[in-house]
Design a protein around this motif. Structure first.
Motif, PDB file in Angstrom:
ATOM      1  N   ARG A  14       0.836  -1.185   0.000  1.00 45.71           N
ATOM      2  CA  ARG A  14       0.000   0.000   0.000  1.00 45.71           C
ATOM      3  C   ARG A  14       0.876   1.243   0.000  1.00 45.71           C
ATOM      4  O   ARG A  14       1.863   1.319   0.710  1.00 45.71           O
ATOM      5  CB  ARG A  14      -0.892  -0.005   1.252  1.00 45.71           C
ATOM      6  N   GLY A  15       0.486   2.219  -0.784  1.00 44.04           N
ATOM      7  CA  GLY A  15       1.167   3.503  -0.729  1.00 44.04           C
ATOM      8  C   GLY A  15       2.302   3.659  -1.714  1.00 44.04           C
ATOM      9  O   GLY A  15       2.907   4.724  -1.800  1.00 44.04           O
ATOM     10  N   GLU A  16       2.642   2.608  -2.494  1.00 41.75           N
ATOM     11  CA  GLU A  16       3.771   2.722  -3.400  1.00 41.75           C
ATOM     12  C   GLU A  16       3.511   3.722  -4.521  1.00 41.75           C
ATOM     13  O   GLU A  16       4.418   4.226  -5.157  1.00 41.75           O
ATOM     14  CB  GLU A  16       4.121   1.353  -3.974  1.00 41.75           C
ATOM     15  N   HIS A  17       2.210   3.986  -4.802  1.00 36.42           N
ATOM     16  CA  HIS A  17       1.870   4.883  -5.887  1.00 36.42           C
ATOM     17  C   HIS A  17       1.879   6.348  -5.468  1.00 36.42           C
ATOM     18  O   HIS A  17       1.693   7.228  -6.295  1.00 36.42           O
ATOM     19  CB  HIS A  17       0.469   4.543  -6.406  1.00 36.42           C
ATOM     20  N   ARG A  18       2.086   6.609  -4.200  1.00 40.70           N
ATOM     21  CA  ARG A  18       1.982   7.988  -3.725  1.00 40.70           C
ATOM     22  C   ARG A  18       3.074   8.851  -4.347  1.00 40.70           C
ATOM     23  O   ARG A  18       4.211   8.438  -4.483  1.00 40.70           O
ATOM     24  CB  ARG A  18       2.110   8.046  -2.198  1.00 40.70           C
ATOM     25  N   GLN A  19       2.704  10.062  -4.662  1.00 38.13           N
ATOM     26  CA  GLN A  19       3.656  11.020  -5.176  1.00 38.13           C
ATOM     27  C   GLN A  19       3.978  12.041  -4.099  1.00 38.13           C
ATOM     28  O   GLN A  19       3.106  12.441  -3.321  1.00 38.13           O
ATOM     29  CB  GLN A  19       3.075  11.741  -6.408  1.00 38.13           C
ATOM     30  N   ALA A  20       5.203  12.484  -4.054  1.00 34.09           N
ATOM     31  CA  ALA A  20       5.589  13.501  -3.088  1.00 34.09           C
ATOM     32  C   ALA A  20       4.939  14.824  -3.460  1.00 34.09           C
ATOM     33  O   ALA A  20       4.739  15.122  -4.648  1.00 34.09           O
ATOM     34  CB  ALA A  20       7.112  13.658  -3.063  1.00 34.09           C
ATOM     35  N   PRO A  21       4.586  15.646  -2.499  1.00 29.94           N
ATOM     36  CA  PRO A  21       3.995  16.943  -2.801  1.00 29.94           C
ATOM     37  C   PRO A  21       5.010  17.862  -3.462  1.00 29.94           C
ATOM     38  O   PRO A  21       6.222  17.638  -3.374  1.00 29.94           O
ATOM     39  CB  PRO A  21       3.584  17.464  -1.417  1.00 29.94           C
ATOM     40  N   ALA A  22       4.506  18.859  -4.111  1.00 31.73           N
ATOM     41  CA  ALA A  22       5.410  19.801  -4.762  1.00 31.73           C
ATOM     42  C   ALA A  22       6.327  20.432  -3.730  1.00 31.73           C
ATOM     43  O   ALA A  22       5.958  20.629  -2.572  1.00 31.73           O
ATOM     44  CB  ALA A  22       4.599  20.886  -5.461  1.00 31.73           C
ATOM     45  N   GLN A  23       7.530  20.814  -4.167  1.00 32.34           N
ATOM     46  CA  GLN A  23       8.530  21.336  -3.236  1.00 32.34           C
ATOM     47  C   GLN A  23       8.004  22.591  -2.545  1.00 32.34           C
ATOM     48  O   GLN A  23       7.396  23.466  -3.166  1.00 32.34           O
ATOM     49  CB  GLN A  23       9.817  21.652  -4.005  1.00 32.34           C
ATOM     50  N   ASN A  24       8.216  22.662  -1.222  1.00 28.98           N
ATOM     51  CA  ASN A  24       7.823  23.794  -0.402  1.00 28.98           C
ATOM     52  C   ASN A  24       6.312  24.017  -0.384  1.00 28.98           C
ATOM     53  O   ASN A  24       5.837  25.107  -0.079  1.00 28.98           O
ATOM     54  CB  ASN A  24       8.521  25.074  -0.871  1.00 28.98           C
ATOM     55  N   SER A  25       5.517  22.983  -0.709  1.00 26.56           N
ATOM     56  CA  SER A  25       4.070  23.102  -0.693  1.00 26.56           C
ATOM     57  C   SER A  25       3.505  22.081   0.273  1.00 26.56           C
ATOM     58  O   SER A  25       3.787  20.890   0.152  1.00 26.56           O
ATOM     59  CB  SER A  25       3.492  22.878  -2.092  1.00 26.56           C
ATOM     60  N   ALA A  26       2.716  22.553   1.242  1.00 30.80           N
ATOM     61  CA  ALA A  26       2.118  21.642   2.205  1.00 30.80           C
ATOM     62  C   ALA A  26       1.128  20.738   1.492  1.00 30.80           C
ATOM     63  O   ALA A  26       0.486  21.141   0.516  1.00 30.80           O
ATOM     64  CB  ALA A  26       1.421  22.426   3.309  1.00 30.80           C
ATOM     65  N   PRO A  27       0.983  19.477   1.926  1.00 28.19           N
ATOM     66  CA  PRO A  27       0.041  18.553   1.292  1.00 28.19           C
ATOM     67  C   PRO A  27      -1.370  19.107   1.308  1.00 28.19           C
ATOM     68  O   PRO A  27      -1.762  19.841   2.218  1.00 28.19           O
ATOM     69  CB  PRO A  27       0.157  17.287   2.161  1.00 28.19           C
ATOM     70  N   ASP A  28      -2.130  18.772   0.285  1.00 26.40           N
ATOM     71  CA  ASP A  28      -3.502  19.205   0.176  1.00 26.40           C
ATOM     72  C   ASP A  28      -4.323  18.683   1.348  1.00 26.40           C
ATOM     73  O   ASP A  28      -4.200  17.529   1.736  1.00 26.40           O
ATOM     74  CB  ASP A  28      -4.091  18.701  -1.150  1.00 26.40           C
ATOM     75  N   LEU A  29      -5.189  19.534   1.911  1.00 20.74           N
ATOM     76  CA  LEU A  29      -5.988  19.157   3.079  1.00 20.74           C
ATOM     77  C   LEU A  29      -6.853  17.946   2.789  1.00 20.74           C
ATOM     78  O   LEU A  29      -6.951  17.026   3.609  1.00 20.74           O
ATOM     79  CB  LEU A  29      -6.860  20.338   3.514  1.00 20.74           C
ATOM     80  N   ASP A  30      -7.496  17.918   1.622  1.00 25.57           N
ATOM     81  CA  ASP A  30      -8.365  16.791   1.279  1.00 25.57           C
ATOM     82  C   ASP A  30      -7.576  15.491   1.215  1.00 25.57           C
ATOM     83  O   ASP A  30      -8.062  14.435   1.628  1.00 25.57           O
ATOM     84  CB  ASP A  30      -9.059  17.044  -0.064  1.00 25.57           C
ATOM     85  N   ALA A  31      -6.356  15.573   0.678  1.00 23.93           N
ATOM     86  CA  ALA A  31      -5.531  14.371   0.576  1.00 23.93           C
ATOM     87  C   ALA A  31      -5.173  13.844   1.959  1.00 23.93           C
ATOM     88  O   ALA A  31      -5.161  12.625   2.198  1.00 23.93           O
ATOM     89  CB  ALA A  31      -4.266  14.670  -0.221  1.00 23.93           C
ATOM     90  N   VAL A  32      -4.901  14.736   2.880  1.00 21.54           N
ATOM     91  CA  VAL A  32      -4.547  14.327   4.242  1.00 21.54           C
ATOM     92  C   VAL A  32      -5.773  13.754   4.958  1.00 21.54           C
ATOM     93  O   VAL A  32      -5.716  12.684   5.571  1.00 21.54           O
ATOM     94  CB  VAL A  32      -3.968  15.518   5.032  1.00 21.54           C
ATOM     95  N   MET A  33      -6.907  14.437   4.849  1.00 24.49           N
ATOM     96  CA  MET A  33      -8.100  13.986   5.552  1.00 24.49           C
ATOM     97  C   MET A  33      -8.681  12.709   4.939  1.00 24.49           C
ATOM     98  O   MET A  33      -9.411  11.981   5.612  1.00 24.49           O
ATOM     99  CB  MET A  33      -9.154  15.090   5.548  1.00 24.49           C
ATOM    100  N   SER A  34      -8.366  12.427   3.681  1.00 26.17           N
ATOM    101  CA  SER A  34      -8.872  11.210   3.045  1.00 26.17           C
ATOM    102  C   SER A  34      -8.281   9.954   3.674  1.00 26.17           C
ATOM    103  O   SER A  34      -8.762   8.847   3.437  1.00 26.17           O
ATOM    104  CB  SER A  34      -8.566  11.227   1.541  1.00 26.17           C
TER     105      SER A  34
END
Length: 334
Positions: A14-34
């Motif tokens: 699980r999770g191997e498909h995840r992409q790192a967030p753009a540099q110096n950009s906090a992860p999207d709130l929806d992505a975190v809450m999902s």
């Protein structure tokens, strides 16, 4: 129990498909809450308590939002970070639970949850509730499975659930448990042996389970001790969790006749009881009500055409989900 744990191989993780967030950009709130759904699934399987699972998820998110946006942006996989933190919190709770259990009055059982294929947190399962608040039920949350998980050591339980149920690699599990990946593999292997040893030899299909449970309910309500004994395995076991908060007969019974007599005695002792067939942790079970209030939730394990185990929850503190409106409003039919 019918769950067949996977083999000792590393499946697609699980999770191997995840992409790192753009540099110096906090992860999207929806992505975190999902990630909330996955975290609740994980914590419930690790702790056997919905209330404790919700607390773990809240604490996990509190730690996430305690970090600065810059620190959040440095985390390549927010889901992996949240899972690691939730796993560590659960591991700490499992270790301290052993001491708490010594003070628990009577037998301790996992908290039962209503539902067939899914259940929601106090909402109608057919409503437009946020999917993040929905937990999918499968064989890894049956009462039989959770009872066996509770017999494992905390480290075994965490390693097994993370790897065999949620498909995390042992390298990641090592960060949660604080041991080498090879040691985590051995923990999961040991847990798997315990679970296989506890499996029901002949696990019937859901329809057959439902038929046995239905016959059992009818025999119980008819107070037909002969029919009840015939539906119980000769070596059947019954365990009741009261938490010391309500009165009950024997908290543990063994043998078909002893269990049958205990069940019929309950009808004689407590007036106006009704028994309904409901899905309990994804399998056919029974809900006992008095004057319309749920007082007992019973999970049953079936082998062939007989009941082998009964787990009766009478602790009112663990029946919260069954007392929000009606249990039927929070469940999906099996």
């Amino acid at each position: 129990m019918s769950t067949r744990p996977p083999q000792d191989d590393d499946r697609p993780q699980r999770g191997e498909h995840r992409q790192a967030p753009a540099q110096n950009s906090a992860p999207d709130l929806d992505a975190v809450m999902s990630e909330r759904r996955a975290l609740t699934n994980l914590a419930y399987r690790l702790l056997g308590s919905l209330a404790d699972a919700e607390d773990v998820v809240q604490e996990t998110y509190a730690r996430w939002y305690a970090m600065t946006p810059e620190r959040q942006a440095e985390i390549a996989s927010p889901g992996g970070w949240l899972t690691k933190v939730a796993g560590r919190i659960c591991l700490d709770q499992l270790r301290s639970a052993r001491a708490r259990r010594e003070r628990y009055v009577g037998e301790w059982l996992p908290e039962p949850v209503p539902g067939g294929t899914g259940w929601s947190l106090g909402r109608d399962a057919h409503s437009t509730a946020d999917p993040a608040d929905r937990v999918t039920l499968d064989e890894s949350v049956t009462m039989a499975f959770l009872v066996v998980l509770d017999s494992l050591t905390p480290a075994e339980r965490v390693a097994f659930v993370l790897h065999d149920v949620f498909r995390y690699p042992f390298a990641d599990i090592a960060d949660v448990v604080g041991r080498a990946p090879a040691a985590c593999r051995q923990l999961a292997t040991s847990a798997r042996r315990h679970i296989r040893a506890a499996q029901t030899p002949v696990a019937p299909a859901t329809a057959q389970r439902a038929a046995v449970v239905s016959d059992f309910r009818q025999a119980w309500q008819a107070q037909d001790i002969k029919a009840l004994v015939a539906l119980l395995d000769p070596d059947a076991r019954a365990v009741t969790d009261t938490g010391g908060l309500v009165q009950a007969g024997a908290r543990s019974l063994a043998g078909a006749e002893a269990i049958a007599r205990g069940l019929i005695e309950l009808f004689h002792r407590v007036p106006d009881l009704t028994v309904e067939e409901r899905a309990v942790n994804g399998l056919p079970g029974l809900v006992i009500q008095q004057a319309g209030v749920t007082v007992t939730v019973m999970a049953l394990e079936v082998s062939g055409d007989r009941v082998t185990d009964l787990w009766a929850m009478r602790n009112p503190e663990k029946l919260g989900m069954w007392r929000v409106g009606t249990a039927g409003s929070t469940e999906t039919a099996v």
